[in-house]
Design a protein around this motif. Structure first.
Motif, short mmCIF file in Angstrom:
data_model
loop_
_atom_site.label_atom_id
_atom_site.label_comp_id
_atom_site.label_asym_id
_atom_site.label_seq_id
_atom_site.Cartn_x
_atom_site.Cartn_y
_atom_site.Cartn_z
N LEU A 615 16.41 60.12 -22.58
CA LEU A 615 17.14 59.97 -23.84
C LEU A 615 17.73 61.32 -24.21
CD1 LEU A 615 17.95 58.45 -26.43
CD2 LEU A 615 15.72 59.04 -27.38
N SER A 616 19.06 61.36 -24.39
CA SER A 616 19.75 62.62 -24.70
C SER A 616 20.43 62.49 -26.06
CB SER A 616 20.80 62.92 -23.63
OG SER A 616 21.59 64.02 -24.01
N ILE A 617 20.22 63.51 -26.92
CA ILE A 617 20.83 63.52 -28.26
C ILE A 617 21.59 64.82 -28.44
CG2 ILE A 617 20.39 63.45 -30.74
CD1 ILE A 617 17.87 61.88 -30.16
N GLN A 618 22.86 64.71 -28.86
CA GLN A 618 23.69 65.89 -29.14
C GLN A 618 24.20 65.80 -30.57
OE1 GLN A 618 26.76 65.95 -26.11
NE2 GLN A 618 25.61 67.43 -24.91
N LEU A 619 24.02 66.90 -31.30
CA LEU A 619 24.47 66.98 -32.68
C LEU A 619 25.36 68.22 -32.80
CD1 LEU A 619 24.15 65.59 -35.43
CD2 LEU A 619 22.16 67.02 -35.86
N ILE A 620 26.68 68.00 -32.95
CA ILE A 620 27.64 69.11 -32.89
C ILE A 620 28.49 69.12 -34.15
CG2 ILE A 620 29.60 70.08 -31.63
CD1 ILE A 620 28.51 68.67 -29.13
N ARG A 621 28.58 70.30 -34.75
CA ARG A 621 29.43 70.48 -35.93
C ARG A 621 30.51 71.51 -35.60
NH1 ARG A 621 27.40 72.77 -41.82
NH2 ARG A 621 29.21 72.11 -43.04
N ASP A 622 31.79 71.11 -35.79
CA ASP A 622 32.89 72.03 -35.53
C ASP A 622 33.97 71.84 -36.59
OD1 ASP A 622 34.17 69.67 -34.86
OD2 ASP A 622 33.89 69.94 -32.71
N ALA A 623 35.15 72.41 -36.34
CA ALA A 623 36.23 72.36 -37.33
C ALA A 623 36.72 70.94 -37.58
CB ALA A 623 37.40 73.24 -36.87
N GLU A 624 36.59 70.06 -36.60
CA GLU A 624 37.07 68.68 -36.74
C GLU A 624 36.07 67.78 -37.46
OE1 GLU A 624 38.15 67.16 -32.98
OE2 GLU A 624 39.78 68.59 -32.66
N GLY A 625 34.84 68.22 -37.62
CA GLY A 625 33.84 67.40 -38.30
C GLY A 625 32.50 67.50 -37.62
N LEU A 626 31.74 66.45 -37.72
CA LEU A 626 30.40 66.42 -37.15
C LEU A 626 30.28 65.22 -36.21
CD1 LEU A 626 27.11 67.27 -38.87
CD2 LEU A 626 27.23 65.17 -37.55
N SER A 627 29.80 65.48 -34.99
CA SER A 627 29.66 64.42 -33.98
C SER A 627 28.20 64.28 -33.58
CB SER A 627 30.50 64.74 -32.74
OG SER A 627 31.87 64.81 -33.06
N LEU A 628 27.78 63.02 -33.45
CA LEU A 628 26.43 62.71 -33.02
C LEU A 628 26.52 61.72 -31.86
CD1 LEU A 628 23.31 62.49 -33.27
CD2 LEU A 628 23.68 60.70 -34.98
N THR A 629 25.94 62.09 -30.71
CA THR A 629 25.90 61.16 -29.58
C THR A 629 24.45 60.95 -29.16
OG1 THR A 629 26.19 62.95 -27.97
CG2 THR A 629 28.17 61.80 -28.72
N ILE A 630 24.10 59.70 -28.92
CA ILE A 630 22.75 59.32 -28.47
C ILE A 630 22.93 58.46 -27.22
CG2 ILE A 630 20.62 58.13 -29.10
CD1 ILE A 630 21.35 58.66 -32.03
N GLU A 631 22.41 58.97 -26.07
CA GLU A 631 22.65 58.29 -24.80
C GLU A 631 21.33 58.08 -24.06
OE1 GLU A 631 25.63 58.67 -20.92
OE2 GLU A 631 25.35 60.36 -22.28
N ASP A 632 21.16 56.87 -23.51
CA ASP A 632 19.96 56.60 -22.72
C ASP A 632 20.36 56.00 -21.38
OD1 ASP A 632 19.64 53.51 -22.64
OD2 ASP A 632 20.04 53.90 -24.75
N ASN A 633 19.43 56.00 -20.43
CA ASN A 633 19.69 55.45 -19.09
C ASN A 633 18.97 54.12 -18.91
OD1 ASN A 633 17.07 56.33 -18.99
ND2 ASN A 633 17.21 57.23 -16.93
N GLY A 634 18.80 53.38 -20.03
CA GLY A 634 18.05 52.13 -20.00
C GLY A 634 18.84 50.97 -19.44
N LYS A 635 18.38 49.77 -19.74
CA LYS A 635 18.94 48.57 -19.12
C LYS A 635 20.27 48.15 -19.73
CE LYS A 635 16.15 45.51 -22.06
NZ LYS A 635 15.08 44.50 -22.07
#
Length: 680
Positions: A615-635
């Motif tokens: 399970l991978s979680i990325q929380l990034i804040r930059d000039a364009e706004g805030l991005s949150l991605t949550i990715e898993d390798n499940g079914k």
């Protein structure tokens, strides 16, 4: 001696409690009133969006939830919405009229002119449904007197459309066509395809009633093209029915039967029996004209049965008139008389001008066939009076000009040119070409300048309105989040300070009992087991309390809180990674809370359903706004199949992010894991 003396401590305490409970009650009533207002606005909007069934369901739930007796006679919107449901969902026009009148009285007393105009317009609609066209015109004009001050608003043009419908029923076809042309131009500017299709249909209807078959057919076919694109079943059904009439009047019975049957087929698809009435009547007419009388009677009787079951009075007497006409054509005047007489009497009370002319003539034929010539002559005289009002040669010519003018506008994109032939001739004269061209340039320049000024004002007004709506939405969002988080904190605090303290005390007491019990005795083993259970309960309580309002979120911010949460989740087979970029400064408290809840929901979904190992979680804040991605390798899952089956978890995520004005994208496929991408 005194009841509430400042010298009496007990009485003073009582007075404080009385004031407290009064304030608490007022606060609760205020919140309840907001809920009532919001609920009624929702039902109103559902009716406006033609979601009648859903609106009726919501209103039923509303009346079961709230004490409507307290709203009666006091809340204008309650009576307005009750009338909408009665009129649109139940067809109870008389009940709707009473409720509209109650609403009108309340809004008039409050001097709420906009709501008064809306109620007047809807009362006009009820009068139209009851074939009371003179009364309908009075109320529609009252509404128009208010809305004409705001010609850019849609209520203005909708009221114009209602008045056009009244004129259509009153036989004033030129006025009706002119108003529908205005209706059409408004929605052409708005590029509202659905309303343009409706306007084409209505204009076609005006030309149809005026026996201008060529123009009527042209507008109907335009309506068909649009309604086919929009898959508008009811609209297509009505247009096919009217195309059948046009073809019947053009001497093409086979084409007419085709269109009537198409209309009947679509009516069956809607599941609404009342939609079958018109195509059934018209099939009866065309079969009667082609001398297939048994088929004609069959269709008429089907239509009559539905009219009686659905309470469609106007259409019922149309059927009766047609049955009477059929018997007249067979010279069975005794059979014809009860039908033609009933239709004629109805037309004199509630019928349109066209009804009066046709029904009275038909009744006269029955009377003449029974050798009651004096009565027949009287009916013909009455019919002629109405016919003189209905069939006006000048109106027909003006309607033809109106259609030609609209066609010229569409082809040449020239507006309000009253004498095109003269203008063309002047344009052809060389000696005036320069002067004329200069005039055109000046006029166009002036028109363009006026357009720019008006457009700028309009844009500013729209911008202000959008900003107000945005501000209101943001305020509502904050209030909603405040309320939710306050409740979470209250529950978390109650768990920690109440249940937690009791569990802690119980743990201490059971520990004392355990220490004082003979080792390995039955009592010692029982207290040992009780200690274990109490310890687990205490830990579970702390975990629940922490999830509802984690200390890390309150103290250190989102990144630390998420890290703390994931450290507990990452144990076992699931390997969890977290990347945080650009969150050196804390976010707004509400944004942090929403994002934490979303991450919490998404991770729990992965743990419960995904069978994932990473399970991978990325929380990034930059000039364009805030991005949150949550990715898993499940079914993963089939995205198309899940569109209509989203669970509570995904719906919670979407609704929370929507409250912050963000977007949610989900990418998944069976066996290939899931990616949840959020952007604020």
């Amino acid at each position: 001696m005194c009841l509430f003396s400042s010298k009496c401590g007990l009485c003073a305490t009582k007075s404080i409690f009385v004031v407290f409970f009064i304030m608490l009650s007022l606060s609760a009533n205020g919140q309840n009133l907001k809920k009532i207002t919001w609920k009624l606005q929702l039902i109103d909007s559902l009716v406006g969006a033609k979601s009648i069934g859903e609106a009726a369901k919501e209103f039923k739930q509303f009346t079961a939830t709230y004490d409507t007796a307290k709203l009666s006679g006091k809340n204008g919107r309650y009576h307005f919405v009750k009338a909408l449901i009665a009129d649109n969902a139940e067809g109870a026009h008389n009940l709707a009229m009473k409720e509209y009148e109650k609403s009108l009285a309340i809004y008039t007393a409050a001097n709420d002119l906009e709501q008064v105009a809306k109620v007047n317009s809807n009362i006009g609609n009820v009068h139209i449904a009851l074939n009371q066209f003179d009364e309908a015109l009075v109320y529609k004009n009252k509404a128009l007197n208010y809305f004409k001050n705001y010609p850019e608003r849609e209520e203005y043009i909708i009221t114009i459309g209602g008045i056009a419908q009244i004129y259509l029923n009153k036989g004033a076809y030129l006025k009706s066509a002119q108003l529908y042309m205005q209706f059409l131009r408004y929605y052409e500017k708005k590029r509202d395809t659905l309303k343009i299709g409706n306007a084409y249909f209505r204009i076609g209807l005006a030309y149809d009633y005026a026996d201008m078959v060529k123009q009527a057919k042209a507008y109907y076919l335009r309506a068909v093209k649009i309604r086919e694109q929009l898959k508008d079943t009811v609209g297509l059904m009505n247009t096919y029915n009217n195309l059948g009439i046009v073809n019947k009047n053009s001497g093409k019975p086979d084409s007419a039967i085709y269109f009537y049957n198409e209309s009947l087929r679509l009516a069956a698809l809607t599941g609404m029996n009342r939609y079958k009435i018109n195509p059934l009547i018209n099939l009866g007419v065309v079969y009667r004209q082609t001398k297939q009388n048994s088929k004609a009677i069959n269709y008429y009787e089907q239509a009559q049965a539905i009219c009686i079951a659905e309470g469609k009075e106007g259409q019922l007497f149309t059927v009766k008139n047609n049955i009477g006409f059929l018997y007249n054509s067979l010279e069975e005047f005794t059979n014809a008389l009860p039908y033609t007489k009933a239709a004629a009497e109805f037309s004199l009370q509630k019928g349109t001008l066209e009804d009066k002319v046709e029904y009275l003539q038909n009744y006269a034929v029955s009377l003449h066939g029974l050798r009651r010539s004096g009565e027949a002559f009287d009916m013909l005289l009455k019919s002629k009076v109405y016919a003189d009002s209905l069939y006006d040669t000048k109106n027909t010519e003006q309607m033809a000009e109106l259609s030609a003018k609209y066609e010229d506008e569409k082809k040449a994109q020239l507006i309000e040119i009253l004498n095109q032939e003269t203008a063309i001739q002047k344009l052809q004269l060389r000696q005036r070409s320069i002067v004329f061209a200069s005039a055109i340039v000046i006029l166009l320049g002036a028109a363009f300048s006026i357009y720019l000024i008006q457009n700028r004002r309009k844009l500013k007004a729209e911008s202000r309105l959008q900003q107000q709506l945005y501000d209101q939405q943001q305020q509502a969002t904050k209030e909603l989040l405040y309320a939710e988080e306050r409740e979470r904190r209250r529950i978390a605090t109650d768990l920690h300070d109440g249940v937690g303290q009791m569990l802690s005390a119980a743990l201490m007491k059971i520990g004392e009992a355990h220490n004082q019990t003979e080792e390995h005795s039955a009592a010692w083993k029982a207290t040992e087991q009780a200690k274990i259970l109490l310890t687990e309960s205490y830990d579970e309580m702390r975990s629940i309390s922490h999830q509802m309002m984690p200390n890390a979120l309150l103290k250190a911010g989102l990144a630390s809180s998420v890290k703390d949460f994931l450290e507990k989740i990452g144990a076992g087979q699931l390997k969890v990674s977290l990347d945080v970029v650009g969150l050196d400064e804390r976010l707004d408290e509400h944004t942090e809370t929403v994002l934490y809840r979303v991450i919490q929901e998404a991770v729990n979904n992965v743990v419960k359903h995904a069978d994932a190992s990473k399970l991978s979680i990325q929380l990034i804040r930059d000039a364009e706004g805030l991005s949150l991605t949550i990715e898993d390798n499940g079914k993963g899952f089939d995205k198309e199949a899940m569109n209509d089956l989203d669970g509570i978890g995904l719906n919670n995520i979407r609704s929370r992010i929507a409250l912050l004005g963000g977007t949610v994208d989900i990418d998944s496929a069976i066996g290939k894991g899931t990616l949840l991408a959020i952007h604020l």
